[in-house]
Design a protein around this motif. Sequence first.
Motif, short mmCIF file in Angstrom:
data_model
loop_
_atom_site.label_atom_id
_atom_site.label_comp_id
_atom_site.label_asym_id
_atom_site.label_seq_id
_atom_site.Cartn_x
_atom_site.Cartn_y
_atom_site.Cartn_z
N GLN A 1 80.79 25.81 49.93
CA GLN A 1 80.06 24.52 50.51
C GLN A 1 80.36 23.40 49.63
N ASN A 2 80.67 23.51 48.30
CA ASN A 2 80.78 22.20 47.63
C ASN A 2 82.18 21.64 47.81
N LEU A 3 83.11 22.15 48.61
CA LEU A 3 84.43 21.76 48.50
C LEU A 3 84.09 20.42 49.77
N PRO A 4 85.44 19.34 49.45
CA PRO A 4 85.16 18.37 50.38
C PRO A 4 85.47 18.95 51.82
N GLU A 5 84.91 18.33 52.97
CA GLU A 5 85.26 18.60 54.12
C GLU A 5 86.62 18.94 54.63
N HIS A 6 87.46 18.05 54.17
CA HIS A 6 88.87 18.22 54.71
C HIS A 6 89.57 19.35 53.82
N VAL A 7 89.11 19.70 52.88
CA VAL A 7 89.53 20.96 51.96
C VAL A 7 88.95 22.12 52.65
N ARG A 8 87.62 22.08 53.16
CA ARG A 8 87.01 23.31 53.71
C ARG A 8 88.04 23.51 55.13
N ARG A 9 88.18 22.57 55.91
CA ARG A 9 89.03 22.87 57.12
C ARG A 9 90.18 23.19 56.61
N SER A 10 91.12 22.91 55.59
CA SER A 10 92.37 23.49 55.16
C SER A 10 92.06 24.76 55.00
N LYS A 11 91.01 25.10 54.26
CA LYS A 11 90.91 26.63 53.89
C LYS A 11 90.65 27.35 54.90
N GLU A 12 89.90 26.97 55.83
CA GLU A 12 89.80 27.89 57.16
C GLU A 12 90.80 28.03 57.98
N THR A 13 91.46 27.07 58.16
CA THR A 13 92.88 27.05 58.81
C THR A 13 93.92 28.07 58.22
#
Length: 345
Positions: A227-239
């Motif tokens: 949850q501490n990751l930047p939003e765009h990095v979280r999206r990349s991770k989820e993808t």
Amino acid sequence: MSKRYIFVCFGVLLFVAAGTGLFYWYADADFSEGAGTASVDQNPFVVSHAESPVPALTSPDQTQELPALPRDERVSDIDIDGAVRVDMNGNLVLDRQLRRFLDFFIGLAPGRQYEAAMRQRMQAVMAAKGVPESVQHEVFDILDRYLAYREAAEQMEPDAGTSSADIFAAFDIVYGLRREYLGSDVAEGFYGVEERRLRLALERQRVMADDSLSDAEKSRALAQIDQNLPEHVRRSKETSEAVVSTVFRVQELREAGASEAEVRALRLERYGAEATARLEAVDRERQQWQKRLADYQQRKQAVMQSEGLAPQDRTEALRLLRESMFEGHELRRIRALDKMAETAG
């Protein structure tokens, strides 16, 4: 500067994280905070490595010869790395580009005895690019602090420990050292992105190494860290995780004897029609390749088992067989496969 500096600052901190693959999906991601902030790349002022050759040994006005540095020959045919940037308000941009610019010239001068020459070369480059004198003075002030930090870091004795506590302790020491010598603004600009990345990686490593946690507890803890990751990095991770999950699911379906219609339905659900069509094209290409490869192996086996062929004749026959069935990158691939087979067998 010495290799020991690099070891201390990076080897101790990255050993466990890099060795266990903890940077995984976000290792190369842009970790900058605040996606809405205007990029300093829109306001570059001077010294871009894309357009700045290594400075000639003459001053900008051609009236004074600049001193040579011991390692000039190593960079005689490459551009200056890094950049000095000024924002729209005329303020020096404190970023990794500036740090790389300093590192470039420090790398040409292995020792304090060359510092005066190094500064003269840096000043010539900045002046040639029109950097205001006030900004030049600021760059040299940061250089003083940066050199002092590097020397302090060289004095650190690396701890042999590789536990989570040891690595976190080393991280905290280097983190504090940077801010003590550079100041918070410069330290953040020079190292903030990689420090946040490394801290998260170390936190994940600590959770995964905690045998007191169940698998479910580890999953929850890792999700909380993410949850501490930047939003765009979280999206990349989820993808990335979705893609990996789907690949494994497709493999499971096929191993269980599922039809291609079932595989297609799963892909349509996860990826959509366009991506599914591309994946199916890749499947067809892979199947065609496997069929041609099997045909080649069968013909190759016949050549290898032919009686009466001298070794050189058999080698020539195999070469002609490869060239009759493949070309371009496929031919190179077959040669590599054959070489691997010879080595293994």
